[in-house]
Design a protein around this motif. Structure first.
Motif, mmCIF file in Angstrom:
data_model
loop_
_atom_site.group_PDB
_atom_site.id
_atom_site.type_symbol
_atom_site.label_atom_id
_atom_site.label_comp_id
_atom_site.label_asym_id
_atom_site.label_seq_id
_atom_site.Cartn_x
_atom_site.Cartn_y
_atom_site.Cartn_z
ATOM 1 N N ASP A 1 -6.049 10.982 -2.194
ATOM 2 C CA ASP A 1 -6.957 10.161 -2.809
ATOM 3 C C ASP A 1 -7.913 9.548 -1.740
ATOM 4 O OD1 ASP A 1 -8.042 8.559 -5.125
ATOM 5 O OD2 ASP A 1 -7.014 6.873 -4.201
ATOM 6 N N TRP A 2 -7.423 9.072 -0.597
ATOM 7 C CA TRP A 2 -8.057 8.406 0.191
ATOM 8 C C TRP A 2 -9.102 9.463 0.950
ATOM 9 C CZ3 TRP A 2 -7.466 10.164 5.517
ATOM 10 C CH2 TRP A 2 -8.158 9.727 6.359
ATOM 11 N N ALA A 3 -8.820 10.660 0.862
ATOM 12 C CA ALA A 3 -9.424 11.799 1.741
ATOM 13 C C ALA A 3 -10.729 11.912 0.708
ATOM 14 C CB ALA A 3 -8.775 12.895 1.947
ATOM 15 N N LYS B 1 -12.042 10.163 -1.794
ATOM 16 C CA LYS B 1 -12.879 8.983 -1.783
ATOM 17 C C LYS B 1 -13.615 8.678 -0.464
ATOM 18 C CE LYS B 1 -10.219 6.072 -4.945
ATOM 19 N NZ LYS B 1 -9.228 4.989 -5.094
ATOM 20 N N SER B 2 -13.154 9.425 0.414
ATOM 21 C CA SER B 2 -14.019 9.273 1.798
ATOM 22 C C SER B 2 -14.737 10.321 1.911
ATOM 23 C CB SER B 2 -12.932 9.227 3.160
ATOM 24 O OG SER B 2 -11.939 7.785 3.228
ATOM 25 N N LEU C 1 1.808 4.668 0.850
ATOM 26 C CA LEU C 1 1.762 5.934 1.916
ATOM 27 C C LEU C 1 2.369 7.079 1.592
ATOM 28 C CD1 LEU C 1 0.244 6.020 4.663
ATOM 29 C CD2 LEU C 1 2.309 5.310 5.901
ATOM 30 N N LEU D 1 -0.702 8.932 10.471
ATOM 31 C CA LEU D 1 -0.376 7.739 9.605
ATOM 32 C C LEU D 1 1.114 7.118 9.884
ATOM 33 C CD1 LEU D 1 -2.354 8.645 6.352
ATOM 34 C CD2 LEU D 1 -3.172 7.111 8.417
ATOM 35 N N SER E 1 -1.580 9.501 -2.053
ATOM 36 C CA SER E 1 -2.520 8.529 -1.483
ATOM 37 C C SER E 1 -3.473 8.778 -0.400
ATOM 38 C CB SER E 1 -1.794 7.404 -1.076
ATOM 39 O OG SER E 1 -0.884 7.555 0.047
ATOM 40 N N ILE E 2 -2.791 9.765 0.687
ATOM 41 C CA ILE E 2 -3.769 10.413 1.611
ATOM 42 C C ILE E 2 -4.682 11.195 1.024
ATOM 43 C CG2 ILE E 2 -3.680 12.107 3.375
ATOM 44 C CD1 ILE E 2 -0.803 11.223 3.917
ATOM 45 N N HIS F 1 0.788 -0.915 0.127
ATOM 46 C CA HIS F 1 0.075 -0.020 -0.034
ATOM 47 C C HIS F 1 0.691 1.349 0.099
ATOM 48 C CE1 HIS F 1 -3.496 -2.675 0.871
ATOM 49 N NE2 HIS F 1 -2.561 -3.204 1.795
#
Length: 79
Positions: A27-29, A31-32, A20, A65, A24-25, A18
């Motif tokens: 993208d995660w935010a 998508k969340s 980090l 993280l 990627s943070i 994965h």
């Protein structure tokens, strides 16, 4: 070939890893469901967070993280 090109190829060949990184943070935010105002986005290696949330905008989330990641049983690619 840049760093993120290499990371993308590595992750495609190694699905147990994965990423980090700031991208990627980000993208995660998104998508969340975190909403970002439109405007300049920065670059892949240094995206502009600008979510209007202090922990995201000042990159505190990256430090959190980085502290939590060693306790997780996952393999990470970290820039």
């Amino acid at each position: 070939q840049g760093y993120f090109d290499w990371v993308d190829a590595f992750l495609a060949q190694n699905p147990g890893y994965h990423e980090l990184s700031d991208r990627s943070i980000m993208d995660w935010a998104v998508k969340s469901g975190l909403w970002r105002p439109s405007g300049p986005r920065g670059s892949s290696d240094k995206p502009d967070f600008k979510f209007g949330l202090p922990a995201m905008d000042d990159h505190s989330i990256r430090r959190v993280l980085a502290s939590v990641a060693p306790a997780l049983r996952r393999n990470f690619v970290v820039p």
